[in-house]
Design a protein around this motif. Structure first.
Motif, PDB file in Angstrom:
ATOM      1  N   GLU A 189      28.932  15.314  41.090  1.00 51.35           N
ATOM      2  CA  GLU A 189      27.811  15.094  40.185  1.00 51.35           C
ATOM      3  C   GLU A 189      27.744  13.615  39.825  1.00 51.35           C
ATOM      4  O   GLU A 189      28.761  12.930  39.765  1.00 51.35           O
ATOM      5  CB  GLU A 189      27.971  15.933  38.907  1.00 51.35           C
ATOM      6  CG  GLU A 189      27.957  17.431  39.173  1.00 51.35           C
ATOM      7  CD  GLU A 189      28.004  18.247  37.897  1.00 51.35           C
ATOM      8  OE1 GLU A 189      27.950  17.650  36.803  1.00 51.35           O
ATOM      9  OE2 GLU A 189      28.107  19.480  37.997  1.00 51.35           O
ATOM     10  N   THR A 243      27.905  19.150  48.173  1.00 48.81           N
ATOM     11  CA  THR A 243      26.642  19.245  47.451  1.00 48.81           C
ATOM     12  C   THR A 243      26.721  18.272  46.287  1.00 48.81           C
ATOM     13  O   THR A 243      27.589  18.392  45.437  1.00 48.81           O
ATOM     14  CB  THR A 243      26.401  20.670  46.917  1.00 48.81           C
ATOM     15  OG1 THR A 243      26.306  21.569  48.023  1.00 48.81           O
ATOM     16  CG2 THR A 243      25.105  20.731  46.115  1.00 48.81           C
ATOM     17  N   ARG A 248      31.881  19.876  45.332  1.00 45.65           N
ATOM     18  CA  ARG A 248      30.665  19.609  44.565  1.00 45.65           C
ATOM     19  C   ARG A 248      30.879  18.335  43.751  1.00 45.65           C
ATOM     20  O   ARG A 248      31.910  18.163  43.123  1.00 45.65           O
ATOM     21  CB  ARG A 248      30.345  20.786  43.642  1.00 45.65           C
ATOM     22  CG  ARG A 248      29.050  20.635  42.857  1.00 45.65           C
ATOM     23  CD  ARG A 248      28.820  21.892  42.035  1.00 45.65           C
ATOM     24  NE  ARG A 248      27.596  21.785  41.254  1.00 45.65           N
ATOM     25  CZ  ARG A 248      26.387  22.091  41.698  1.00 45.65           C
ATOM     26  NH1 ARG A 248      26.246  22.527  42.931  1.00 45.65           N
ATOM     27  NH2 ARG A 248      25.331  21.986  40.929  1.00 45.65           N
ATOM     28  N   ASN A 293      16.186  21.496  42.634  1.00 48.16           N
ATOM     29  CA  ASN A 293      17.468  21.751  41.987  1.00 48.16           C
ATOM     30  C   ASN A 293      18.289  20.480  41.808  1.00 48.16           C
ATOM     31  O   ASN A 293      19.471  20.545  41.459  1.00 48.16           O
ATOM     32  CB  ASN A 293      18.267  22.779  42.790  1.00 48.16           C
ATOM     33  CG  ASN A 293      17.627  24.156  42.732  1.00 48.16           C
ATOM     34  OD1 ASN A 293      17.505  24.743  41.657  1.00 48.16           O
ATOM     35  ND2 ASN A 293      17.207  24.668  43.883  1.00 48.16           N
ATOM     36  N   ASN A 294      17.682  19.321  42.078  1.00 44.35           N
ATOM     37  CA  ASN A 294      18.348  18.026  41.909  1.00 44.35           C
ATOM     38  C   ASN A 294      19.662  17.929  42.680  1.00 44.35           C
ATOM     39  O   ASN A 294      20.676  17.465  42.150  1.00 44.35           O
ATOM     40  CB  ASN A 294      18.601  17.745  40.421  1.00 44.35           C
ATOM     41  CG  ASN A 294      17.313  17.628  39.631  1.00 44.35           C
ATOM     42  OD1 ASN A 294      16.309  17.141  40.140  1.00 44.35           O
ATOM     43  ND2 ASN A 294      17.337  18.086  38.394  1.00 44.35           N
ATOM     44  N   THR A 295      19.630  18.337  43.959  1.00 47.52           N
ATOM     45  CA  THR A 295      20.833  18.257  44.787  1.00 47.52           C
ATOM     46  C   THR A 295      20.506  17.708  46.175  1.00 47.52           C
ATOM     47  O   THR A 295      19.377  17.824  46.658  1.00 47.52           O
ATOM     48  CB  THR A 295      21.518  19.628  44.966  1.00 47.52           C
ATOM     49  OG1 THR A 295      20.630  20.517  45.652  1.00 47.52           O
ATOM     50  CG2 THR A 295      21.924  20.215  43.630  1.00 47.52           C
ATOM     51  N   LYS A 335      25.075  16.789  43.049  1.00 49.77           N
ATOM     52  CA  LYS A 335      24.111  17.051  41.974  1.00 49.77           C
ATOM     53  C   LYS A 335      23.809  15.729  41.279  1.00 49.77           C
ATOM     54  O   LYS A 335      24.720  15.003  40.884  1.00 49.77           O
ATOM     55  CB  LYS A 335      24.721  18.034  40.973  1.00 49.77           C
ATOM     56  CG  LYS A 335      23.836  18.337  39.763  1.00 49.77           C
ATOM     57  CD  LYS A 335      22.819  19.401  40.054  1.00 49.77           C
ATOM     58  CE  LYS A 335      22.114  19.842  38.773  1.00 49.77           C
ATOM     59  NZ  LYS A 335      21.060  20.840  39.045  1.00 49.77           N
ATOM     60  N   TYR A 336      22.537  15.412  41.150  1.00 44.35           N
ATOM     61  CA  TYR A 336      22.156  14.146  40.529  1.00 44.35           C
ATOM     62  C   TYR A 336      21.237  14.390  39.337  1.00 44.35           C
ATOM     63  O   TYR A 336      20.556  15.417  39.244  1.00 44.35           O
ATOM     64  CB  TYR A 336      21.451  13.247  41.545  1.00 44.35           C
ATOM     65  CG  TYR A 336      20.190  13.853  42.135  1.00 44.35           C
ATOM     66  CD1 TYR A 336      18.976  13.822  41.450  1.00 44.35           C
ATOM     67  CD2 TYR A 336      20.209  14.462  43.395  1.00 44.35           C
ATOM     68  CE1 TYR A 336      17.825  14.385  41.980  1.00 44.35           C
ATOM     69  CE2 TYR A 336      19.064  15.032  43.930  1.00 44.35           C
ATOM     70  CZ  TYR A 336      17.869  14.987  43.225  1.00 44.35           C
ATOM     71  OH  TYR A 336      16.745  15.552  43.746  1.00 44.35           O
TER      72      TYR A 336
END
Length: 456
Positions: free
Chosen positions: A43, A135, A41, A125-127, A137-138
């Motif tokens: 970000e 995955t 994951r 979900n901003n992904t 995430k932004y």
């Protein structure tokens, strides 16, 4: 409308499942690789999907402003092509190896490159999910995925393109562009047909550029009297801007190029050297045309991964943004640039250049909690190369009104415009635009306008 914005902005960082769960060495040896693929994951503050013209320009601007490790670029390709050079390659004026650089050398060093494809967008979900199982995430998303070439939508075309002796070619793909000049060199007589498909395409001037270059080639080789140059376009006119269309119609008549409008390629039968076209004014009416050489501009669509996310796109599959601010009409933390956006401008590198400061300024405004106010007027530019030493420089906006940079009539064929297209624009692209410094010629246009006004 979803106006929820993230409350904090995390630095781009890797969060491996394995690193947060201490395990024995034996367990780690057996299972770490699987965990990396399935549970990684990441970000970031801004995720840029796509490493083409718009994506690289935005990554350079944003990483320079936001700092290191704040921007991720998601792009699977090793090479970054300067696609406006492909018409020149087709005419033998440039080589394919002059048209690209390694992606690692083009992307900004302050941004992080994830060399994978986007496989699913989840804007609620901003992904974004990737082909490597990540995955991402932004906080903010810039979609710059461009268009995909759909050669396979025309029956018989792929087989023809991959059969070298078929004399079927296309400048639009690095896979096929070298073959265009091969076809020119071995064509001595018969019909040479150029096509324009029934859909939005990148660089709408390119299909006729290669037609004009080919016409000039046959004249230089003394073969033109035995060659019929035919331009079959699905459009009702040769060019959408009347000022330039009038000039191009005179050019077509002068060079004895046959123009067929509202005619769309629907099949290629390469074993018979026959191209089948449909009359778009009379749907269902077909024309079979014999060719000695066939140049095909393929149908194009938004990438499937974008079109499949119905929350993000219009019914035609393009990212649903406001055509002025380039901000998404539903998700305020999403922007789009270049060919992937639903904006009704001509899809060119020049348009992406003009869009880049708008997206940058508006995205920074939203990050700072302000409303986006910068406006894109639809500016696009199309240097229509008309031979081995001439070019018409078309520039226009959303209203199809000419927006010319230089204090001359740009609808005239000029060597100066050809030299700029062939020699200067590639340097400008690599040295300025890819580093985030080139925003199109608006400033230059303003300077010429002031100088011209002072002369009066």
């Amino acid at each position: 409308m979803n106006r929820r914005l993230p409350g904090t902005f995390n630095q781009c960082q890797r969060h491996l499942f394995a690193s947060s769960h201490p395990v024995s060495p034996a367990f780690s040896t057996r299972f770490l690789s699987t965990s990396r693929v399935n549970h990684e994951r990441q970000e970031c503050q801004v995720l840029v999907v796509g490493g083409g013209t718009g994506g690289c320009a935005m990554a350079a601007k944003l990483s320079s402003r936001l700092g290191s490790n704040k921007v991720i670029v998601l792009e699977p390709e090793d090479k970054h092509y300067y696609q406006p050079m492909f018409t020149l390659i087709g005419g033998g004026m440039k080589r394919l190896d002059q048209s690209y650089k390694q992606m690692a050398d083009v992307l900004p060093k302050k941004a992080k490159w994830v060399k994978e494809k986007a496989v699913e967008f989840d804007p609620d979900n901003n992904t974004v999910s990737t082909s490597g199982g990540k995955t991402i995430k932004y906080d903010f998303l810039v979609i710059a995925t461009g268009l995909q070439l759909k050669y396979e939508k025309i029956p018989g075309l792929v087989e023809a393109l991959e059969t070298p002796e078929s004399n079927v070619c296309s400048i639009y793909s690095p896979k096929y562009v070298d073959h265009v000049y091969d076809c020119l060199r071995r064509t001595y007589k018969g019909n040479v047909i150029f096509t324009f498909p029934h859909c939005p395409i990148k660089c709408a001037g390119a299909p006729q550029k290669i037609a004009y270059i080919s016409d000039h080639y046959f004249r230089k080789m003394g073969r033109r009297d035995d060659v019929n140059v035919i331009y079959n376009t699905s459009l009702p006119v040769i060019f959408g801007v009347k000022h330039y269309a009038d000039a191009l119609m005179k050019l077509v008549e002068k060079r004895n190029i046959k123009l067929n409008v509202n005619r769309n390629l629907v099949e290629v039968r390469s074993s018979e050297n026959i191209a089948v076209f449909e009359d778009l004014v009379k749907p269902g009416q077909l024309y079979e045309e014999k060719y000695s050489m066939l140049h095909v501009t393929p149908p194009m669509t938004a990438p499937d991964v974008v079109a499949n996310c119905k929350q993000l796109v219009t019914p035609t599959g393009f990212v649903d943004v406001d055509q002025m601010t380039l901000q998404h009409n539903k998700y305020t933390n999403v922007f789009s640039i270049g060919d992937s956006a639903c904006t009704p401008n001509s899809k060119t590198a020049a348009a992406a250049a003009a869009q880049s400061p708008v997206v940058f300024k508006n995205l920074i405004a939203v990050i700072e909690g302000k409303a986006p106010t910068d406006i894109y007027d639809g500016y696009s530019s199309c240097p229509i190369v008309t031979g081995y030493n001439s070019c018409i420089l078309a520039e226009f906006d959303y209203t199809l009104t000419p927006v010319e940079t230089f204090p001359i009539d740009q609808a005239k064929e000029r060597y100066s415009m050809f030299f700029m297209k062939k020699e200067l624009m590639p340097v400008l692209y690599w040295k300025l635009m890819m580093k985030g410094y080139w925003n199109g010629p608006a400033l230059m246009r303003k300077m010429f306008s002031i100088l011209n006004f002072n002369k009066k």
